[in-house]
Every structure is written in structure tokens, then in C-alpha cells.
Design a protein around this motif. Structure first.
Motif, PDB file in Angstrom:
ATOM      1  N   TYR A 141      26.879  23.992 -42.758  1.00  0.00           N
ATOM      2  CA  TYR A 141      26.287  23.605 -44.035  1.00  0.00           C
ATOM      3  C   TYR A 141      24.764  23.694 -43.991  1.00  0.00           C
ATOM      4  CZ  TYR A 141      25.667  21.223 -48.496  1.00  0.00           C
ATOM      5  OH  TYR A 141      25.329  20.933 -49.797  1.00  0.00           O
ATOM      6  N   THR A 142      24.168  23.442 -42.835  1.00  0.00           N
ATOM      7  CA  THR A 142      22.709  23.552 -42.706  1.00  0.00           C
ATOM      8  C   THR A 142      22.212  24.963 -42.997  1.00  0.00           C
ATOM      9  OG1 THR A 142      22.547  21.691 -41.173  1.00  0.00           O
ATOM     10  CG2 THR A 142      20.749  23.296 -41.128  1.00  0.00           C
ATOM     11  N   PRO A 143      22.794  26.019 -42.388  1.00  0.00           N
ATOM     12  CA  PRO A 143      22.339  27.365 -42.753  1.00  0.00           C
ATOM     13  C   PRO A 143      22.575  27.717 -44.222  1.00  0.00           C
ATOM     14  CG  PRO A 143      24.230  27.471 -41.258  1.00  0.00           C
ATOM     15  CD  PRO A 143      23.742  26.064 -41.253  1.00  0.00           C
ATOM     16  N   ILE A 144      23.618  27.170 -44.825  1.00  0.00           N
ATOM     17  CA  ILE A 144      23.850  27.401 -46.256  1.00  0.00           C
ATOM     18  C   ILE A 144      22.725  26.749 -47.065  1.00  0.00           C
ATOM     19  CG2 ILE A 144      25.332  26.805 -48.213  1.00  0.00           C
ATOM     20  CD1 ILE A 144      27.734  27.210 -46.385  1.00  0.00           C
ATOM     21  N   ARG A 145      22.347  25.532 -46.694  1.00  0.00           N
ATOM     22  CA  ARG A 145      21.254  24.855 -47.394  1.00  0.00           C
ATOM     23  C   ARG A 145      19.940  25.621 -47.230  1.00  0.00           C
ATOM     24  NH1 ARG A 145      19.739  20.257 -45.505  1.00  0.00           N
ATOM     25  NH2 ARG A 145      21.009  20.062 -43.618  1.00  0.00           N
ATOM     26  N   GLU A 146      19.753  26.227 -46.066  1.00  0.00           N
ATOM     27  CA  GLU A 146      18.535  27.014 -45.829  1.00  0.00           C
ATOM     28  C   GLU A 146      18.499  28.259 -46.709  1.00  0.00           C
ATOM     29  OE1 GLU A 146      18.832  27.601 -41.651  1.00  0.00           O
ATOM     30  OE2 GLU A 146      17.940  25.651 -41.136  1.00  0.00           O
ATOM     31  N   VAL A 147      19.667  28.850 -46.953  1.00  0.00           N
ATOM     32  CA  VAL A 147      19.749  29.996 -47.859  1.00  0.00           C
ATOM     33  C   VAL A 147      19.291  29.580 -49.258  1.00  0.00           C
ATOM     34  CG1 VAL A 147      21.338  31.557 -49.055  1.00  0.00           C
ATOM     35  CG2 VAL A 147      21.572  31.195 -46.588  1.00  0.00           C
ATOM     36  N   PHE A 148      19.739  28.433 -49.711  1.00  0.00           N
ATOM     37  CA  PHE A 148      19.356  27.953 -51.041  1.00  0.00           C
ATOM     38  C   PHE A 148      17.881  27.561 -51.095  1.00  0.00           C
ATOM     39  CE2 PHE A 148      23.803  28.006 -51.950  1.00  0.00           C
ATOM     40  CZ  PHE A 148      23.881  28.111 -53.339  1.00  0.00           C
ATOM     41  N   ALA A 149      17.350  27.051 -49.999  1.00  0.00           N
ATOM     42  CA  ALA A 149      15.928  26.710 -49.964  1.00  0.00           C
ATOM     43  C   ALA A 149      15.075  27.962 -50.139  1.00  0.00           C
ATOM     44  CB  ALA A 149      15.595  26.005 -48.661  1.00  0.00           C
ATOM     45  N   LYS A 150      15.502  29.075 -49.541  1.00  0.00           N
ATOM     46  CA  LYS A 150      14.772  30.340 -49.690  1.00  0.00           C
ATOM     47  C   LYS A 150      14.854  30.840 -51.131  1.00  0.00           C
ATOM     48  CE  LYS A 150      15.382  31.819 -44.873  1.00  0.00           C
ATOM     49  NZ  LYS A 150      16.017  32.815 -43.959  1.00  0.00           N
ATOM     50  N   GLU A 151      16.009  30.659 -51.763  1.00  0.00           N
ATOM     51  CA  GLU A 151      16.134  31.042 -53.169  1.00  0.00           C
ATOM     52  C   GLU A 151      15.222  30.187 -54.043  1.00  0.00           C
ATOM     53  OE1 GLU A 151      17.905  33.586 -54.481  1.00  0.00           O
ATOM     54  OE2 GLU A 151      18.361  34.154 -52.413  1.00  0.00           O
ATOM     55  N   ALA A 152      15.092  28.907 -53.682  1.00  0.00           N
ATOM     56  CA  ALA A 152      14.220  28.011 -54.447  1.00  0.00           C
ATOM     57  C   ALA A 152      12.760  28.447 -54.342  1.00  0.00           C
ATOM     58  CB  ALA A 152      14.378  26.572 -53.944  1.00  0.00           C
ATOM     59  N   ILE A 153      12.353  28.875 -53.150  1.00  0.00           N
ATOM     60  CA  ILE A 153      10.971  29.348 -52.949  1.00  0.00           C
ATOM     61  C   ILE A 153      10.696  30.571 -53.811  1.00  0.00           C
ATOM     62  CG2 ILE A 153       9.404  30.378 -51.259  1.00  0.00           C
ATOM     63  CD1 ILE A 153      10.701  28.574 -49.152  1.00  0.00           C
ATOM     64  N   LYS A 154      11.682  31.464 -53.911  1.00  0.00           N
ATOM     65  CA  LYS A 154      11.520  32.652 -54.752  1.00  0.00           C
ATOM     66  C   LYS A 154      11.250  32.273 -56.199  1.00  0.00           C
ATOM     67  CE  LYS A 154      14.678  35.564 -52.031  1.00  0.00           C
ATOM     68  NZ  LYS A 154      15.974  36.310 -52.064  1.00  0.00           N
ATOM     69  N   ASN A 155      11.805  31.142 -56.607  1.00  0.00           N
ATOM     70  CA  ASN A 155      11.630  30.675 -57.988  1.00  0.00           C
ATOM     71  C   ASN A 155      10.480  29.677 -58.102  1.00  0.00           C
ATOM     72  OD1 ASN A 155      13.899  32.197 -58.830  1.00  0.00           O
ATOM     73  ND2 ASN A 155      15.272  30.534 -58.215  1.00  0.00           N
ATOM     74  N   THR A 156       9.593  29.692 -57.074  1.00  0.00           N
ATOM     75  CA  THR A 156       8.420  28.806 -57.025  1.00  0.00           C
ATOM     76  C   THR A 156       8.791  27.336 -57.211  1.00  0.00           C
ATOM     77  OG1 THR A 156       7.921  29.003 -59.397  1.00  0.00           O
ATOM     78  CG2 THR A 156       6.948  30.654 -57.915  1.00  0.00           C
ATOM     79  N   SER A 157       9.921  26.957 -56.636  1.00  0.00           N
ATOM     80  CA  SER A 157      10.353  25.564 -56.684  1.00  0.00           C
ATOM     81  C   SER A 157       9.907  24.852 -55.415  1.00  0.00           C
ATOM     82  CB  SER A 157      11.874  25.489 -56.820  1.00  0.00           C
ATOM     83  OG  SER A 157      12.322  24.163 -56.684  1.00  0.00           O
TER      84      SER A 157
END
Length: 376
Positions: A141-157
């Protein structure tokens, strides 16, 4: 258990798989009718031609030895268990199998000379909490959360990987604390679990749910089965490895967010073994597995998957000692230790210990009788 099914007056078979792959009526009727129903899965295991035998491995790495075992009903037994092989311990209920393996062998301090790790695998998950899920238990689950964190950065979140945890404040719904449900306590009525009225069962706040990976929110990901997640997360090698192992042990139908207390005993056991396989080196493993009737409640097809997993452990160098009644699994062992002849005061005697095929000549053994009956 096919031997029980054969004695039934009427059979109702559901399937063809588990979880989302189940729920259909495959066959219904007498044993004869089910055997001749093309859609039936159990019919194959009710036929004599399904017996698949293997040539037992030979001992070559020494033995674990138990001497003068006399706890409970054991009658001063001297027993050898070969290292690096798959051993089954058989006999009637109450014959002393669990005492020998778990009360004597498992507590032998000399085991540390042979093994770096000793794993006792039983069916219950007494430590399982409703916040423990398939994804958190298998550590992906940690690597999955990291994938979403990278997507959030792309959206300047400003969301981080921690924001996508349902176990920590910051991104989860605080009304239900990330569970997606609350307990409704009504006067005079037993508490009922109902969807959270704030997040509508989606566990996270709107900001977190707005971040998508390939069109999926983090909540959507937790609803995916292992099989579906494996197709979605292509290119993530470490994550793919764990998802593949779960499929190999027949757990591809489990949802990533499924809580551990909701698993059956057989599912929980295979989940623990899958995690052990992830951590185990490809070869020269110094691990001892002790298991107590691991196939209880498993469909014969699940037993096949389970056997493949056990054989992979042995291929990697592990030693397996399994207390077992299931003939389908017993037939796949390298070595057998048979206790009896009965249970309680009539048990506790060593009837046979050695390569599996040779037990057939042991007249006092009920295990041998049933192996012969099943066409071993």
C-alpha cells in the motif's frame, strides 16, 4: 472433501471462482448427476483419474530428531524429520500429532542451529484488526500511496503519500477515521455498521479523492481485486511481484482494501504464506514452516494451488512439517510420520516414519488403508 461429497444425497455447487468470479450455480443433483454436468468443477475431483502422484524427494541434508517424546499421550517416541523436504504428520484426531509438532518439536532450542527463521502457520489471525487490509499486510500500500503522491505533485497539489493513508489524519475522512463506515447505536437495538454519512463510504476527503491514477481514485484502487490491480500497475516491478504471488496462491480475487478479519481461515493462511514467499530468498532458504491442518475448508482446486506454493518453498530450500488429514495433500509429501493407531489413550504410538510410498505396507495404519482405498 470429496470423500464426504460422495456420500451426500444431494449436491449444490456454486462457482466457478471466488469473490466476484463466483455466485453462479454450476451443478445441482445427485453425485451421478453432478459427475456428468459439464459446468461442474468438483466433478473432476470425484473421478478416479484425477489422482496426480509425484516422485518423493530423498533426504540429503540431515534430520531433525525428537527423542523419547512422552508429553500427553505420546509413548516415548523417537522420530526423525528430514531437512529440506516436505513432511506430513498424519493420524486420527487425538493421536498426538499437534503435541509432537507444536508442543515438542517447535519448542526445541536446537532448531536455531538449523534455521534462521521458524514460522508457525495456523489459520486464525488473532492480531488482525479492521484497519489491516490485504494491501497493508502485503506491504504494497505504501508504494501505491507514493504513486498517488506523484500524481498530486503533477497537479500542483500539496498532498503527500501520508495524505492517502486511511490510518492517519490528513487526508482521510475524520468522521469515520478512514474506515468508510460508522457504528449506528440506536436505543434498544444492537449497534449496526452503516456507510459514513460524510464521505459516503469513500474513506477520504474530496481533495484526496480528486487525485486520479489512470482514472482511478485511491478509494477506487482499494476496491480493485488483486488481478485487476496487476493489470493497472504495470511497470512497477516490486508491486507486480507481490500481486503475482497472490495470484499464484489462488488469492487473485481478493480486494486490496479487504480487511483481514473478513478473510476465511484458509485465505488468511495462504496470505501469510504468500508474504513469507515474498521475503524468502530464491535458493538456500533456512526457514522451517510448521503448519496445523492448513487445508481445512479448502476446495480441491484450492488445495492444488496450496500444494504448488508448498513445493516452491521446498524448492527454495525450506523445510516443511505439516499436520494434515487431507489425502490430496498427503499424497504430495516426501516423508510421512504416522501416529496412532487410535486417538487419546489409544494413540501416541509411532506407526511409521519414512518415504511416503512405503507406508502402504503398514497394516496398523489407518492412513495407509485410506491411501490404498484412494488408489495411491
Amino acid at each position: 472433501d470429496p470423500s464426504v461429497i460422495k456420500e451426500a444425497d444431494s449436491i449444490i455447487e456454486l462457482g466457478p471462482g471466488a469473490g466476484r468470479h463466483g455466485g453462479l450455480l454450476l451443478a445441482s443433483g445427485t453425485i451421478h448427476e453432478v459427475k456428468h454436468t459439464p459446468s461442474s468443477l468438483i466433478s473432476f475431483y470425484l473421478q478416479e483419474q484425477n489422482k496426480v502422484l509425484r516422485i518423493p524427494r530423498k533426504p540429503g541434508y540431515g534430520y531433525l530428531q525428537v527423542k523419547d517424546a512422552s508429553l500427553h499421550n505420546l509413548k516415548h517416541l523417537d522420530v526423525k524429520f528430514p531437512l529440506g523436504l516436505f513432511t506430513v504428520v498424519t493420524g486420527l484426531s487425538g493421536s498426538g500429532k499437534t503435541t509432537l509438532v507444536f508442543d515438542i518439536l517447535a519448542k526445541d532450542p536446537s532448531l536455531s542451529k538449523h534455521f534462521d527463521e521458524i514460522l508457525l502457520i495456523d489459520q486464525p489471525l488473532p492480531w488482525a484488526m479492521k484497519r489491516s487490509t490485504v494491501a497493508t499486510f502485503m506491504d504494497f500500500y505504501t508504494p501505491i500511496r507514493e504513486v498517488f503522491a506523484k500524481e498530486a505533485i503533477k497537479n500542483t497539489s500539496d498532498l503527500s503519500a501520508k495524505s492517502f493513508s486511511f490510518n492517519s489524519p490528513g487526508g482521510r475522512c475524520e468522521r469515520c477515521e478512514g474506515l468508510g463506515t460508522i457504528t449506528s447505536n440506536l436505543l434498544f437495538f444492537e449497534g449496526r455498521t452503516v456507510p459514513c454519512p460524510l464521505c459516503k463510504g469513500k474513506q477520504f476527503n474530496e481533495k484526496v479523492l480528486s487525485v486520479l491514477y489512470k482514472g482511478h481514485s485511491i478509494h477506487d484502487i482499494l476496491q480493485l481485486t488483486v488481478e485487476e490491480a496487476a493489470l493497472l500497475f504495470t511497470g512497477f516491478w516490486a508491486l507486480q511481484q507481490k500481486l503475482t504471488i497472490l495470484q499464484d496462491v489462488g488469492l487473485g480475487y481478493l480486494e486490496l482494501g479487504q480487511t483481514l478479519p473478513s478473510l476465511s481461515g484458509g485465505e488468511a493462511q495462504r496470505l501469510k504464506l504468500a508474504k513469507a514467499l515474498v521475503k524468502m530468498p530464491k535458493e538456500t532458504s533456512r526457514t522451517l514452516f510448521l503448519m496445523d491442518e492448513p487445508t481445512i475448508g479448502l476446495h480441491p482446486q484450492d488445495v492444488e494451488h496450496f500444494n504448488l506454493l508448498l513445493q516452491e518453498f521446498v524448492r527454495r530450500g525450506a523445510t516443511l512439517i505439516v499436520v494434515e488429514h487431507n489425502l490430496q495433500l498427503i499424497r504430495q509429501a516426501d516423508w510421512i510420520v504416522d501416529l496412532g493407531p487410535g486417538g487419546g489413550d489409544k494413540g501416541g504410538k509411532l506407526l511409521y516414519a519414512g518415504p511416503l510410498p512405503n507406508i502402504l505396507d503398514t497394516k496398523e495404519s489407518l492412513t495407509a488403508r485410506y491411501l490404498r482405498t484412494e488408489g495411491y
